[in-house]
Design a protein around this motif. Structure first.
Motif, PDB file in Angstrom:
ATOM      1  N   VAL A  39       2.927  41.917  12.286  1.00 44.79           N
ATOM      2  CA  VAL A  39       3.654  42.374  11.096  1.00 44.79           C
ATOM      3  C   VAL A  39       5.051  41.756  11.077  1.00 44.79           C
ATOM      4  CG1 VAL A  39       4.634  44.415   9.968  1.00 44.79           C
ATOM      5  CG2 VAL A  39       2.343  44.513  10.925  1.00 44.79           C
ATOM      6  N   GLU A  40       5.707  41.726  12.234  1.00 43.79           N
ATOM      7  CA  GLU A  40       7.046  41.127  12.314  1.00 43.79           C
ATOM      8  C   GLU A  40       6.985  39.638  11.999  1.00 43.79           C
ATOM      9  OE1 GLU A  40       9.317  43.824  15.689  1.00 43.79           O
ATOM     10  OE2 GLU A  40       7.894  42.293  16.355  1.00 43.79           O
TER      11      GLU A  40
ATOM     12  N   GLN B 223       4.700  38.148  10.185  1.00 39.13           N
ATOM     13  CA  GLN B 223       4.403  38.018   8.758  1.00 39.13           C
ATOM     14  C   GLN B 223       5.662  38.256   7.925  1.00 39.13           C
ATOM     15  OE1 GLN B 223       1.344  40.709   7.360  1.00 39.13           O
ATOM     16  NE2 GLN B 223       0.737  39.281   5.753  1.00 39.13           N
TER      17      GLN B 223
END
Length: 148
Positions: free
Chosen positions: A64-65, A67
């Protein structure tokens, strides 16, 4: 009789117009410089984010980071492209304004050239008149002394 340039009002108008166009050109140059500075800041920010991204990637980062970082970089690139398009438009406007300014300057210089030519002609005629008066005075004095 002092020199009088008949197109003096037009010359003042041309000088005023040239000054006005010069101010517009300066403003256009400032706008171009401002957008270039924004692009430079954008590039510095992307480089800074890339360095931070490299450090956090080596120490471990969640998907997520990662992305989110890629999304931020993508947004910065999109904004940079917009700024480049804006810069191209501003440079085009600046170039047009530069041409308008040069035409205004040429119009003023043309009138100044006419004025200078007329002044030189006036001065030459004034010198001729003065010399003619001196010659007449000399002849009258000589005639007076001959009779006297």
């Amino acid at each position: 009789m002092p020199f009088h340039f008949k197109l003096k009002t037009l010359l003042h108008f041309r000088q005023s117009l040239e000054h006005q166009q010069e101010l517009r050109l300066r403003a256009a140059n400032q706008q171009v410089a401002r957008v270039r500075h924004l692009i430079e800041q954008m590039d510095a920010r992307r480089k800074e984010l890339h360095n931070v991204h490299s450090k956090t990637l080596s120490s471990g980062m969640t998907a997520v980071e990662l992305q989110f970082e890629l999304l931020c970089d993508s947004e910065l690139l999109r904004h940079r492209r917009e700024l480049e398009q804006q810069l191209a438009r501003l440079e085009q406007l600046r170039d047009q304004q530069r041409e308008i300014f040069h035409r205004a300057r040429q119009a003023r210089e043309t009138l100044e050239t006419v004025r200078d030519q007329q002044l030189r002609l006036y001065q030459k005629e004034a010198a001729r008149r003065e010399q003619r008066n001196l010659d007449d005075l000399f002849l009258m004095r000589r005639e007076y002394l001959r009779r006297g």
